[in-house]
Scaffold this active site. Structure first.
Site, PDB file in Angstrom:
ATOM      1  N   ASP A  46      -8.382   8.218 -92.580  1.00 47.16           N
ATOM      2  CA  ASP A  46      -7.454   9.301 -92.895  1.00 47.16           C
ATOM      3  C   ASP A  46      -6.171   9.141 -92.090  1.00 47.16           C
ATOM      4  O   ASP A  46      -6.199   9.032 -90.865  1.00 47.16           O
ATOM      5  CB  ASP A  46      -8.106  10.649 -92.558  1.00 47.16           C
ATOM      6  CG  ASP A  46      -7.185  11.822 -92.857  1.00 47.16           C
ATOM      7  OD1 ASP A  46      -7.232  12.318 -94.001  1.00 47.16           O
ATOM      8  OD2 ASP A  46      -6.420  12.232 -91.955  1.00 47.16           O
ATOM      9  N   TYR A  51       2.150  10.795 -89.278  1.00 49.23           N
ATOM     10  CA  TYR A  51       1.462  10.167 -88.142  1.00 49.23           C
ATOM     11  C   TYR A  51       2.156   8.882 -87.689  1.00 49.23           C
ATOM     12  O   TYR A  51       1.895   8.392 -86.590  1.00 49.23           O
ATOM     13  CB  TYR A  51       0.009   9.837 -88.489  1.00 49.23           C
ATOM     14  CG  TYR A  51      -0.871  11.007 -88.832  1.00 49.23           C
ATOM     15  CD1 TYR A  51      -0.450  12.331 -88.686  1.00 49.23           C
ATOM     16  CD2 TYR A  51      -2.156  10.791 -89.319  1.00 49.23           C
ATOM     17  CE1 TYR A  51      -1.276  13.389 -89.017  1.00 49.23           C
ATOM     18  CE2 TYR A  51      -2.991  11.853 -89.652  1.00 49.23           C
ATOM     19  CZ  TYR A  51      -2.545  13.141 -89.504  1.00 49.23           C
ATOM     20  OH  TYR A  51      -3.367  14.189 -89.846  1.00 49.23           O
ATOM     21  N   LYS A  76      -0.909  11.560 -96.633  1.00 50.56           N
ATOM     22  CA  LYS A  76      -0.369  12.892 -96.901  1.00 50.56           C
ATOM     23  C   LYS A  76       1.162  12.862 -96.912  1.00 50.56           C
ATOM     24  O   LYS A  76       1.783  12.103 -96.156  1.00 50.56           O
ATOM     25  CB  LYS A  76      -0.823  13.886 -95.827  1.00 50.56           C
ATOM     26  CG  LYS A  76      -2.324  13.862 -95.537  1.00 50.56           C
ATOM     27  CD  LYS A  76      -2.693  14.773 -94.386  1.00 50.56           C
ATOM     28  CE  LYS A  76      -4.114  14.542 -93.929  1.00 50.56           C
ATOM     29  NZ  LYS A  76      -4.251  13.305 -93.105  1.00 50.56           N
ATOM     30  N   HIS A 108       0.563  17.796 -97.344  1.00 53.65           N
ATOM     31  CA  HIS A 108       0.080  18.038 -95.986  1.00 53.65           C
ATOM     32  C   HIS A 108       0.124  19.502 -95.572  1.00 53.65           C
ATOM     33  O   HIS A 108      -0.684  19.966 -94.761  1.00 53.65           O
ATOM     34  CB  HIS A 108       0.917  17.208 -95.009  1.00 53.65           C
ATOM     35  CG  HIS A 108       0.222  16.901 -93.719  1.00 53.65           C
ATOM     36  ND1 HIS A 108       0.549  15.804 -92.941  1.00 53.65           N
ATOM     37  CD2 HIS A 108      -0.784  17.521 -93.052  1.00 53.65           C
ATOM     38  CE1 HIS A 108      -0.222  15.789 -91.863  1.00 53.65           C
ATOM     39  NE2 HIS A 108      -1.031  16.821 -91.913  1.00 53.65           N
ATOM     40  N   SER A 148      -3.663  20.001 -98.273  1.00 56.09           N
ATOM     41  CA  SER A 148      -4.160  20.218 -96.921  1.00 56.09           C
ATOM     42  C   SER A 148      -3.538  21.495 -96.373  1.00 56.09           C
ATOM     43  O   SER A 148      -2.357  21.766 -96.620  1.00 56.09           O
ATOM     44  CB  SER A 148      -3.804  19.023 -96.022  1.00 56.09           C
ATOM     45  OG  SER A 148      -4.329  19.188 -94.722  1.00 56.09           O
ATOM     46  N   ASN A 149      -4.340  22.268 -95.667  1.00 57.16           N
ATOM     47  CA  ASN A 149      -3.889  23.527 -95.058  1.00 57.16           C
ATOM     48  C   ASN A 149      -3.507  24.591 -96.090  1.00 57.16           C
ATOM     49  O   ASN A 149      -2.761  25.525 -95.778  1.00 57.16           O
ATOM     50  CB  ASN A 149      -2.707  23.276 -94.107  1.00 57.16           C
ATOM     51  CG  ASN A 149      -3.089  22.384 -92.953  1.00 57.16           C
ATOM     52  OD1 ASN A 149      -3.932  22.724 -92.138  1.00 57.16           O
ATOM     53  ND2 ASN A 149      -2.475  21.209 -92.891  1.00 57.16           N
ATOM     54  N   GLN A 170      -8.005  19.796 -97.383  1.00 54.41           N
ATOM     55  CA  GLN A 170      -8.346  19.408 -96.006  1.00 54.41           C
ATOM     56  C   GLN A 170      -7.832  20.495 -95.062  1.00 54.41           C
ATOM     57  O   GLN A 170      -6.628  20.763 -95.032  1.00 54.41           O
ATOM     58  CB  GLN A 170      -7.724  18.055 -95.660  1.00 54.41           C
ATOM     59  CG  GLN A 170      -8.161  17.525 -94.309  1.00 54.41           C
ATOM     60  CD  GLN A 170      -7.480  16.223 -93.916  1.00 54.41           C
ATOM     61  OE1 GLN A 170      -6.798  16.137 -92.898  1.00 54.41           O
ATOM     62  NE2 GLN A 170      -7.626  15.190 -94.741  1.00 54.41           N
ATOM     63  N   SER A 197     -10.322  18.800 -87.087  1.00 54.83           N
ATOM     64  CA  SER A 197     -10.499  19.507 -85.813  1.00 54.83           C
ATOM     65  C   SER A 197     -11.918  20.049 -85.664  1.00 54.83           C
ATOM     66  O   SER A 197     -12.137  21.164 -85.208  1.00 54.83           O
ATOM     67  CB  SER A 197      -9.475  20.635 -85.665  1.00 54.83           C
ATOM     68  OG  SER A 197      -9.400  21.076 -84.320  1.00 54.83           O
ATOM     69  N   SER A 240     -10.995   9.445 -82.420  1.00 52.46           N
ATOM     70  CA  SER A 240     -11.022   8.958 -81.048  1.00 52.46           C
ATOM     71  C   SER A 240     -10.349   7.597 -81.012  1.00 52.46           C
ATOM     72  O   SER A 240     -10.243   6.906 -82.032  1.00 52.46           O
ATOM     73  CB  SER A 240     -12.465   8.843 -80.532  1.00 52.46           C
ATOM     74  OG  SER A 240     -12.464   8.387 -79.180  1.00 52.46           O
ATOM     75  N   ARG A 245     -16.884   6.247 -78.490  1.00 49.05           N
ATOM     76  CA  ARG A 245     -16.847   7.533 -79.169  1.00 49.05           C
ATOM     77  C   ARG A 245     -16.795   7.345 -80.682  1.00 49.05           C
ATOM     78  O   ARG A 245     -17.394   8.114 -81.446  1.00 49.05           O
ATOM     79  CB  ARG A 245     -15.645   8.348 -78.700  1.00 49.05           C
ATOM     80  CG  ARG A 245     -15.673   8.729 -77.241  1.00 49.05           C
ATOM     81  CD  ARG A 245     -16.862   9.603 -76.918  1.00 49.05           C
ATOM     82  NE  ARG A 245     -16.797  10.147 -75.571  1.00 49.05           N
ATOM     83  CZ  ARG A 245     -17.822  10.697 -74.938  1.00 49.05           C
ATOM     84  NH1 ARG A 245     -19.003  10.761 -75.537  1.00 49.05           N
ATOM     85  NH2 ARG A 245     -17.696  11.164 -73.717  1.00 49.05           N
ATOM     86  N   GLU A 247     -18.078   4.849 -82.298  1.00 50.80           N
ATOM     87  CA  GLU A 247     -19.419   4.419 -82.707  1.00 50.80           C
ATOM     88  C   GLU A 247     -20.422   5.562 -82.653  1.00 50.80           C
ATOM     89  O   GLU A 247     -21.337   5.644 -83.473  1.00 50.80           O
ATOM     90  CB  GLU A 247     -19.869   3.249 -81.818  1.00 50.80           C
ATOM     91  CG  GLU A 247     -19.044   1.980 -82.050  1.00 50.80           C
ATOM     92  CD  GLU A 247     -19.335   0.869 -81.058  1.00 50.80           C
ATOM     93  OE1 GLU A 247     -20.019   1.155 -80.042  1.00 50.80           O
ATOM     94  OE2 GLU A 247     -18.879  -0.271 -81.288  1.00 50.80           O
ATOM     95  N   GLU A 248     -20.240   6.478 -81.721  1.00 52.43           N
ATOM     96  CA  GLU A 248     -21.128   7.645 -81.592  1.00 52.43           C
ATOM     97  C   GLU A 248     -21.111   8.507 -82.849  1.00 52.43           C
ATOM     98  O   GLU A 248     -22.126   9.114 -83.216  1.00 52.43           O
ATOM     99  CB  GLU A 248     -20.660   8.480 -80.394  1.00 52.43           C
ATOM    100  CG  GLU A 248     -21.348   9.799 -80.183  1.00 52.43           C
ATOM    101  CD  GLU A 248     -20.651  10.616 -79.102  1.00 52.43           C
ATOM    102  OE1 GLU A 248     -20.651  11.857 -79.209  1.00 52.43           O
ATOM    103  OE2 GLU A 248     -20.092  10.018 -78.153  1.00 52.43           O
TER     104      GLU A 248
END
Length: 287
Positions: A46, A51, A76, A108, A148-149, A170, A197, A240, A245, A247-248
Site C-alpha cells: 500500500d 508518500y 492514492k 485519499h 479512503s477516509n 480505507q 493505524s 514497519s 517486525r 516478519e512478525e
C-alpha cells in the site's frame, strides 16, 4: 479457524487481506521494507502519491522477481491532486513511477487541500476525481477503484452518481475506534473495508488490555491487534521498517495463529466502550 487470506473485489479480483503500509517510508528504507515484506510472503503493498515513495516501491517489486500477477498494489490520489486535470496527472505519475498498472487506486481524502472544509468545492472536485478514476479503470490501468477516509455521508453522495461503485474504503479502524456504523454501511453496499493505524499510532501496543490479551493468547501486541481487525472483516496494513517486525506480521504468520479466542476478542471490543480514541485525521468536518 484460519482467517480468509484474501478479500473479494469486483471483476473477480482478490485483494490480499494483509498488506504492507508504507506511510512516511522513503528512499532506501522503502526499498528495504518492501523487499523484506515480499520475501516474507506479503503480496499486497500500500502506497500513495503523497508518500513520495512510489518509485522506490516499483524498484523493489521489479527486483523481487515475483510475477506481477501475483502482487496487489494500492495507491492514492492526494488532497492536493483533486479535480479533473490534477487527478489525471496524479494517476499518470503514479503509473509511471510504479512502472506498472495499479490494482487499486483510491481517492485519499474527501476534501481538497487549501479549500475550506465547509466549501461545496470539496464535493465538486472529488466528483471530478472519481470520473478520472472511472475512465482509467475502463482503460484497464486501474483494476479497481475506491476511496479512503470517506464517512457515510461521503459514500452516500458518491453512490448517488458513481458509474463504477467504490470497491474499497480505507479508514482508521482499531479497538478504540471501531467504525461500527461505517463498517455496517460498507458491508451493506458491497464495499470492502481496509483498516489503517491498527496499532493506534503505536499507542495501543502497550495498552494494558492488549497486554492482557497477549499474555493469555501467547502472541505479540501487533499480532493481537491485526487479528482483531481481520476477525472484524477488515483488511489490515501493518507498517514497519524493521525486518523482524515486518516478519512478525507476515500473512502466513498471522494465518498460523488462527482466530483470537472469544474472550480475547470481547476484551478488545470493550476498549471503545471504555474510551473512544481517534489517532489520525478526522474527515467528519469535510462537506
Amino acid at each position: 479457524m484460519p482467517l480468509p487470506a484474501t478479500i473479494p473485489l469486483p471483476g473477480g479480483l482478490a485483494m490480499p487481506a494483509v498488506g504492507l503500509g508504507t506511510f512516511r517510508v522513503r528512499g532506501q528504507e522503502a526499498v528495504d521494507a518492501v523487499s523484506w515484506a515480499l520475501a516474507a510472503g506479503y503480496r499486497h503493498i500500500d502506497t500513495a502519491s503523497i508518500y513520495k515513495n512510489e518509485e522506490e516501491i516499483g524498484t523493489a517489486i521489479r527486483a523481487s522477481g515475483i510475477p506481477r500477477e501475483q502482487l496487489f498494489i494500492t495507491s492514492k490520489v492526494s488532497p492536493y491532486q483533486q479535480g479533473t486535470e490534477a487527478a489525471t496527472a496524479a494517476c499518470e505519475a503514479s503509473l509511471r513511477l510504479l512502472g506498472t498498472h495499479i490494482d487499486l487506486m483510491l481517492v485519499h481524502w474527501p476534501g481538497v487541500a487549501k479549500v475550506d472544509a465547509a466549501s461545496p468545492d470539496n464535493a465538486a472536485m472529488r466528483r471530478q476525481t472519481w470520473r478520472v478514476l472511472e475512465q482509467l479503470h475502463r482503460r484497464g490501468q486501474l483494476r479497481v477503484i475506491g476511496v479512503s477516509n470517506y464517512e457515510i455521508k461521503h459514500l452516500e453522495e458518491l453512490l448517488g452518481y458513481a458509474e463504477v461503485k467504490p470497491a474499497v474504503n480505507q479508514v482508521e479502524c482499531h479497538p478504540r475506534y471501531q467504525q461500527r456504523d461505517l463498517r455496517a454501511f460498507c458491508q451493506a453496499h458491497g464495499i470492502a473495508v481496509v483498516a489503517y493505524s491498527s496499532f493506534g499510532s503505536s499507542q495501543l501496543l502497550s495498552d494494558p488490555a492488549v497486554q492482557a490479551v497477549v499474555a493469555a493468547e501467547g502472541i505479540t501486541p501487533a499480532q493481537a491487534l491485526l487479528l482483531w481487525g481481520l476477525q472484524r472483516g477488515c483488511g489490515v496494513l501493518p507498517k514497519s521498517v524493521r525486518r523482524e517486525r515486518i516478519e512478525e506480521a507476515a500473512p502466513a504468520r498471522l494465518a498460523g495463529l488462527g482466530e483470537l479466542s472469544p474472550e480475547a476478542l470481547a476484551a478488545l471490543d470493550a476498549l471503545e466502550e471504555q474510551q473512544q480514541q481517534k489517532y489520525c485525521w478526522d474527515p467528519s468536518g469535510i462537506a
